[in-house]
Scaffold this motif. Structure first.
Motif, mmCIF file in Angstrom:
data_model
loop_
_atom_site.group_PDB
_atom_site.id
_atom_site.type_symbol
_atom_site.label_atom_id
_atom_site.label_comp_id
_atom_site.label_asym_id
_atom_site.label_seq_id
_atom_site.Cartn_x
_atom_site.Cartn_y
_atom_site.Cartn_z
ATOM 1 N N GLU A 111 23.495 -21.892 35.815
ATOM 2 C CA GLU A 111 24.039 -23.184 36.243
ATOM 3 C C GLU A 111 23.548 -23.590 37.633
ATOM 4 O O GLU A 111 23.178 -24.741 37.860
ATOM 5 C CB GLU A 111 25.568 -23.132 36.219
ATOM 6 C CG GLU A 111 26.164 -22.966 34.828
ATOM 7 C CD GLU A 111 25.884 -24.147 33.919
ATOM 8 O OE1 GLU A 111 25.742 -25.278 34.426
ATOM 9 O OE2 GLU A 111 25.800 -23.941 32.695
ATOM 10 N N LEU A 218 34.409 -32.561 37.583
ATOM 11 C CA LEU A 218 33.721 -33.087 36.400
ATOM 12 C C LEU A 218 32.890 -34.324 36.695
ATOM 13 O O LEU A 218 32.570 -35.086 35.788
ATOM 14 C CB LEU A 218 34.726 -33.405 35.286
ATOM 15 C CG LEU A 218 35.556 -32.221 34.786
ATOM 16 C CD1 LEU A 218 36.519 -32.679 33.704
ATOM 17 C CD2 LEU A 218 34.663 -31.122 34.254
ATOM 18 N N SER A 220 29.310 -35.788 37.601
ATOM 19 C CA SER A 220 27.925 -35.344 37.522
ATOM 20 C C SER A 220 27.031 -36.457 38.038
ATOM 21 O O SER A 220 27.027 -37.554 37.500
ATOM 22 C CB SER A 220 27.561 -35.003 36.074
ATOM 23 O OG SER A 220 26.208 -34.677 35.965
ATOM 24 N N LEU A 233 29.972 -30.173 35.425
ATOM 25 C CA LEU A 233 30.866 -29.102 35.014
ATOM 26 C C LEU A 233 30.386 -27.753 35.538
ATOM 27 O O LEU A 233 31.182 -26.876 35.870
ATOM 28 C CB LEU A 233 30.945 -29.074 33.479
ATOM 29 C CG LEU A 233 31.815 -27.993 32.845
ATOM 30 C CD1 LEU A 233 33.271 -28.169 33.253
ATOM 31 C CD2 LEU A 233 31.673 -28.012 31.333
ATOM 32 N N PRO A 535 27.478 -29.036 27.387
ATOM 33 C CA PRO A 535 27.543 -28.762 28.833
ATOM 34 C C PRO A 535 26.846 -27.476 29.250
ATOM 35 O O PRO A 535 26.367 -27.364 30.374
ATOM 36 C CB PRO A 535 29.057 -28.678 29.097
ATOM 37 C CG PRO A 535 29.674 -29.523 28.031
ATOM 38 C CD PRO A 535 28.807 -29.332 26.819
ATOM 39 N N HIS A 537 24.025 -26.466 28.119
ATOM 40 C CA HIS A 537 22.571 -26.692 28.055
ATOM 41 C C HIS A 537 21.855 -25.513 27.402
ATOM 42 O O HIS A 537 20.826 -25.048 27.884
ATOM 43 C CB HIS A 537 21.993 -26.950 29.455
ATOM 44 C CG HIS A 537 22.630 -28.092 30.171
ATOM 45 N ND1 HIS A 537 22.408 -29.407 29.845
ATOM 46 C CD2 HIS A 537 23.529 -28.114 31.186
ATOM 47 C CE1 HIS A 537 23.125 -30.198 30.630
ATOM 48 N NE2 HIS A 537 23.825 -29.432 31.440
#
Length: 715
Positions: A111, A218, A220, A233, A535, A537
């Motif tokens: 992340e 939350l 982005s 996230l 979320p 990915h």
């Protein structure tokens, strides 16, 4: 060297911090208020002799007034601001976003590195550099750090959380983190530094990257239409990895804020609702300078710290290059803790004494592993393409090196895939694999749908498929790694229906911007595939965003792409047929796909049906099987159990046990039962038999595979 802030805005902020007005300063300096106003509005600047008097009035040194690279240290001190409880009595048991992630440094690496890639400064063409530093503090070093973060002010809040720990997950984690720090006398810090990135720009409260990370949940802020989402996230992984719920931040900005760029510092604490001395608190808290513009100057905002402060907070950066440092306080990694009971190297087996660094050694190793696995392509360059990313990991204990800084090398982590990508960049690919070390290239079509639910095709994007021989260091062979613009591995998948006896290979699919900026419909493909990601990915498929922006059936375009990829891979890796077809014919005679004579249930519902079977005898004498299933139309398909039998001339067929049974495409495996993906038309699974259940040598047997309705003993 950082340029100082303009005198007027700097002086105005110092007056707020010290609680003084322009009139107060004018009176102390024995000047008119108009003179002070002229300084603040930039119409004039004070003489050098007056600068000394201003420094005395602000309680600082004249150097600070001249350079203006930091705030004065008098006035409102740095402190923790705890958000008051909700007036309606509502309570939060912690940051809900953090529950989406486990305390896993490999998830954290994925992340945070993705965020750094999205925030890379592209104008200079250089990669973003991301460094992970594990630092264990004990003894005096730990005491000094606790003093720097004002632990005495925080302790009542942690005690309140510990008292209610049994009632909530976050409370239990925090309670365990505090006890670990005091009982074991140690604290693990994990710092993530990125360089050549944008930094946390923007105001403390208004829209911007700073507020997205520090103030909001939350939110982005995407740097481009194909970006994974900067600090959305995924930023919750920072706090999820902290057993104390605390993250400290030091950012060097690419765009000045308040005339400054270096050492913008703030801390955020994520705790559940608590009551301290009769006062209820909602959850989060911030470490910063009280904001004079807020009611009662209670809310803490970021401040421009001096070098000594960032050093005490373990936030000193290596250079003035833009980027951000996140310090996770009390870092923990559940997987590493489980592995720390196992010997990490030969020295442990010899009975060497544990030096207390086993946890950080395990975390170090897992970070290197995750970075090499997920970001090998972003760290690979060739031809005219430079790497987008450089990563490294180091481990310290009280400032002393435990493990030297280890730069992640993609050629070591993923040798075959790195070779394939470099061949593409260098223009040395071939049409067909005829020699070891070659890389074959095919284009596969991604047919992009029209948006807004309209029928039709916007255009065909030619994604790039690269296939090369596998090496042992690659890990699992016969895999396709799929990438898009930021070159992070999004999807890992096997290839269904491989021909028998193929050489082990690795494949890479480049789509969107990863295929090349000039490739037709690269921008549109990048946006489409980004919308098809969850979320995490970690795959492409049906998503809410894809359905809303395109249609409920748009994910079928990705399924078709997968079919095209699998077909191209099979065509490239298939061995030339032998004269007379002897080799495959013998093995095919030993395989039987058992089709039921009653493909429908009594209710008339059609059942999934086996449609193809490939098998080979493994090195240990097991049957290794890949099977394809044809699925009937329907929203809810029945569960089916694959059953493997030995064909015999008379009597009942002996049933073999599965040693391994895994889903490849269009299905899931649960307790030996196949559950099919709604609306899928085909499914593929792979398995290996348990040699212990074979009554005779495998080479002497014929195999039968059946697909039975029901599960377990029902099938």
């Amino acid at each position: 060297m950082e340029a100082g802030e303009d005198f007027g805005p700097w002086l105005a902020r110092q007056l707020k911090l010290t609680g003084k007005t322009q009139a107060d300063l004018a009176e102390e300096l024995k000047l008119t208020r108009a003179a002070v106003s002229a300084w603040i509005t930039g119409r004039s600047v004070p003489r050098p002799t007056v600068m000394e008097e201003i420094a005395e009035a602000l309680g600082t040194d004249v150097g600070t007034v001249h350079t203006r690279t930091t705030d004065t240290q008098v006035g409102l001190p740095v402190t923790w601001y705890h958000r008051p409880g909700y007036p309606d009595g509502g309570r939060d048991g912690g940051n809900a976003a953090a529950f989406a992630f486990d305390a896993d440094v490999q998830v954290l690496a994925r992340e945070t590195c993705q965020n750094s890639l999205d925030e890379r400064l592209t104008e200079n063409g250089r990669p973003v550099r991301v460094r992970y530093t594990l630092h264990e503090l004990t003894g005096e070093a730990l005491d000094a750090f606790r003093k720097a973060i004002l632990w005495d002010d925080l302790q009542p809040h942690y005690l309140a959380v510990s008292e209610s720990a049994s009632q909530q997950k976050v409370g239990r984690v925090v309670d365990a983190g505090v006890r670990d720090m005091f009982e074991k006398g140690r604290l693990v810090l994990l710092r993530i530094d990125d360089y050549n990135a944008s930094g946390l720009t923007g105001d403390d409260y208004d829209d911007g990257k700073f507020a997205a990370v520090v103030r909001r949940q939350l939110e982005s802020l995407k740097s481009g239409r194909g970006a994974g989402g900067s600090y959305g996230l995924g930023k919750a992984t920072l706090w999820a990895t902290s057993a104390l719920g605390m993250v400290l931040i030091n950012s060097t900005l690419s765009v000045p804020h308040e005339g400054r760029t270096e050492r913008r510092v703030i801390g955020r604490l994520e705790l559940p609702w608590r009551s301290v001395d009769g006062q209820s608190y909602a959850g989060p808290a911030w470490l910063g300078r009280p904001d004079p513009d807020t009611r009662g100057a209670e809310v803490a905002r970021s401040w421009w710290a001096d070098e000594e402060t960032v050093e005490r907070l373990h936030l000193t950066r290596d250079s003035d290059e833009p980027g951000t440092s996140f310090l996770i306080v009390g870092a923990h990694d559940v997987a590493s803790l489980e592995q720390s009971t196992v010997a990490l190297d030969a020295d442990d087996e010899d009975g060497g004494d544990d030096d207390g660094t086993r946890d950080i050694r395990a975390m170090h190793r897992r970070l290197v592993e995750a970075l090499g696995r997920d970001f090998w392509a972003a760290m690979t360059g060739g031809g005219s393409r430079l790497p987008l990313l450089e990563t490294s990991v180091r481990s310290l204990r009280n400032g002393e090196v435990v493990i030297e800084e280890e730069k992640v090398d993609p050629t070591v982590a993923q040798p075959s895939r790195t070779r394939a990508l470099r061949a593409f960049y260098d223009g040395t690919t071939v049409d067909r694999l005829t020699e070891a070390g070659q890389v074959a290239l095919r284009t596969v079509p991604l047919r992009l749908p029209l948006s807004g639910g309209r029928r039709g095709t916007l255009g065909i994007h030619p994604a790039i498929l690269l296939v090369t021989e596998a090496e042992d260091a690659d890990g699992v062979s016969n895999q396709v790694h799929s990438l898009r613009g930021n070159r992070m591995t999004i999807k890992k998948s096997g290839v269904a229906g491989l021909p028998l006896g193929v050489n082990a290979f690795q494949a890479v699919l480049l789509a969107g911007h990863a295929a090349g900026e000039s490739v037709p419909f690269a921008e549109e493909a990048e946006e489409f595939l980004r919308a098809a990601e969850p979320p995490e990915h970690d795959r492409w498929g049906q998503s809410e965003e894809l359905t809303l922006r395109w249609s409920h059936s748009a994910h079928h375009r990705i399924a078709r792409l997968t079919t095209e990829v699998n077909a191209a891979v099979k065509e490239l890796v298939a061995r030339p047929k032998r004269a007379g077809g002897e080799g495959g014919a013998k093995l095919r005679k030993a395989l039987t796909v058992q089709r039921r004579t009653t493909p429908r249930r009594g209710s008339g519902q059609a059942l999934p049906e086996l449609d193809g079977l490939d098998a080979a005898i493994g090195a240990d004498g097991e049957w290794r099987i890949t099977a394809e299933v044809k699925l009937p139309r329907g929203d809810e398909l029945p569960t089916m159990t694959p059953v493997v039998l030995l064909d015999v001339r008379s009597g009942s067929r002996p049933r073999l046990d599965w040693a391994e049974l895994v889903a490849v495409d269009g299905c899931e495996v649960e307790d030996g039962v196949l559950r099919f993906t709604p609306h899928a038309r085909r499914a593929t699974f792979r398995g290996a038999t348990d040699v212990a259940s074979h009554p005779v040598r495998t080479a002497l047997t014929r195999l039968v595979l059946e697909l039975r309705a029901g599960k377990g003993s029902e099938a």
